[in-house]
Design an enzyme around this catalytic site. Structure first.
Site, PDB file in Angstrom:
ATOM      1  CB  ALA A 158       5.298  -0.392   3.984  1.00  0.00           C
ATOM      2  CE1 TYR A 182      -1.461   3.318  -2.835  1.00  0.00           C
ATOM      3  CE2 TYR A 182       0.301   4.892  -2.424  1.00  0.00           C
ATOM      4  CZ  TYR A 182      -1.030   4.623  -2.701  1.00  0.00           C
ATOM      5  OH  TYR A 182      -1.911   5.662  -2.853  1.00  0.00           O
ATOM      6  CB  THR A 184       4.062   6.736  -3.293  1.00  0.00           C
ATOM      7  OG1 THR A 184       3.549   5.997  -2.187  1.00  0.00           O
ATOM      8  CG2 THR A 184       2.941   7.466  -3.995  1.00  0.00           C
ATOM      9  CE  LYS A 185       3.792   2.263   0.714  1.00  0.00           C
ATOM     10  NZ  LYS A 185       3.542   2.753   2.047  1.00  0.00           N
ATOM     11  CG  ASN A 186      12.108   4.108  -1.270  1.00  0.00           C
ATOM     12  OD1 ASN A 186      11.143   4.804  -0.941  1.00  0.00           O
ATOM     13  ND2 ASN A 186      13.332   4.365  -0.870  1.00  0.00           N
TER      14      ASN A 186
END
Ligand SMILES: *Cc1c(COP(=O)(O)O)cnc(C)c1O
Length: 365
Positions: A158, A182, A184-186
């Site tokens: 994640a 999600y 904010t993930k990379n």
């Protein structure tokens, strides 16, 4: 200068025309669930990781839950999991009725491969490895331990989209790689979504069925499934994001490189990087003894920070029933008390990075 911990709209505006077009085309297509966009993204993402298959899902948590379910890991089974992780990793295990067996982290915040084997019992079925903050865990050794003990190897990726250990991408080492997109993930969508990747056609077929009420053919429900479908709009957005991965990653590396090179303060411990392990800098996590003081100082200077994570899963109220106590996992507990994450996001300017560095370097402990 005011600097938020994150600033998601910067990521949107950067490629606004492409996102707008992708979303509008989907809206106008009249097809919103399990269509061409999901198929295309699944194929692109499998290529990106280097696996044969990908299944788009609703979230990273669902990816973890369905991974263990597909492997038949459940009641009475034990799963080795890093104690130093986000609670979702552990929920993937306990949602299936299996028991998490916590292992302390190494100097890189990741599962300590020297402490795995002492925790293996006749009930152990799997190892769940988490590539925390974006840095790959010691996969060669962990895979060797999993193979030798005939355990499934699942990866929680994640936070590690595209991070490699040696020449293989995280997610392609284990039986199943679990991803979250999600925001904010990379690689982040503009809503919830996730995926699993695998080379195993049986696992692929099973998770495809599980995500869609246990059916291959509509209304022919062969197993007990759930609704965990990646939707067409998020899939279209993710294809755009993925196409810019190299650029986005360069930006993260540049910011992190500056933090590593330019932060110089005796009260701050910078993150360590393991040889052979790629780091995609999902988070830039430093450590300091008096965290409360540092966080207040940064807040006073209008720099947003976050703690990843203040309460380790074994001490969270939700897991009272496992019977763990403060002092059971001292390395993990010490990290939870001393870590603090600095701002790091798409579109963060050089001036903002310089400001953070200068303010931190002026901190007097
Ligand atoms: C974000 C995250 C998850 C959960 O992903 P969601 O899409 O929010 O369900 C799982 N594990 C780790 C390590 C994460 O950071």
């Amino acid at each position: 200068m005011k600097i938020n911990f994150n600033q998601l709209d910067r990521g949107y505006f950067k490629y606004q025309n492409e996102y707008d077009l992708a979303v509008l085309q989907t809206l106008k297509s009249g097809w919103y669930i399990l269509g061409k966009n999901v198929e295309r993204f699944e194929s692109e993402f499998a290529d990106f990781i280097g696996t044969k298959f990908c299944v788009g899902l609703n979230s990273g948590l669902d990816a973890l839950i369905l991974a263990f379910r597909a492997l038949g890991v459940g009641i009475g089974d034990e799963v080795i999991v890093p104690a130093n992780t986000y609670i979702a990793s552990v929920l993937g295990i306990t949602e299936n009725g299996a028991t998490p067996v916590f292992v302390e982290p190494d100097h890189y915040f990741n599962l300590d491969d020297n402490r795995i084997e002492e925790k293996i019992t006749k009930n152990t079925k799997a190892i769940l490895v988490v590539h925390l903050y974006g840095q790959a865990a010691n996969m060669k050794r962990i895979k060797e331990i999993a193979n030798r003990n005939k355990l499934y190897l699942i990866e929680d990726c994640a936070q590690s989209h595209g991070a490699k250990f040696e020449n293989r991408t995280t997610g392609a080492w284990g039986d199943i790689g679990c991803f979250s997109f999600y925001p904010t993930k990379n690689i982040g969508a503009f809503g919830d979504s996730g995926a699993i990747v695998t080379d195993n056609p049986l696992i692929y077929e099973k998770i495809k069925m599980l995500r869609n009420y246990g059916s291959k053919i509509k209304y022919h429900n062969e197993i007990l499934g759930v609704n965990s479908r990646l939707d067409e709009i998020q899939a279209a957005i993710l294809s755009v994001k993925l196409s810019h991965y190299n650029q986005l990653q360069k930006e993260r590396e540049k910011i992190s490189r500056r933090y590593l090179d330019e932060i110089k303060n005796e009260f701050i411990k910078l993150p360590k990087i393991r040889e052979n392990a790629g780091h995609v800098w999902h988070l830039f996590v430093i450590r300091t003894d008096d965290r409360k003081k540092l966080q207040k100082y940064l807040t006073d200077h209008e720099i947003g920070t976050q703690i990843h994570y203040p309460i380790p899963p074994h001490l969270s109220k939700a897991y009272d029933f496992l019977g763990h106590k403060q002092g059971n996992l001292t390395i993990t507990e010490n990290y939870a008390d001393t870590v603090i994450s600095l701002p790091l996001y798409e579109g963060m300017t050089e001036a903002e990075v310089s400001y953070v560095i200068n303010i931190i370097n002026e901190y007097e402990g």
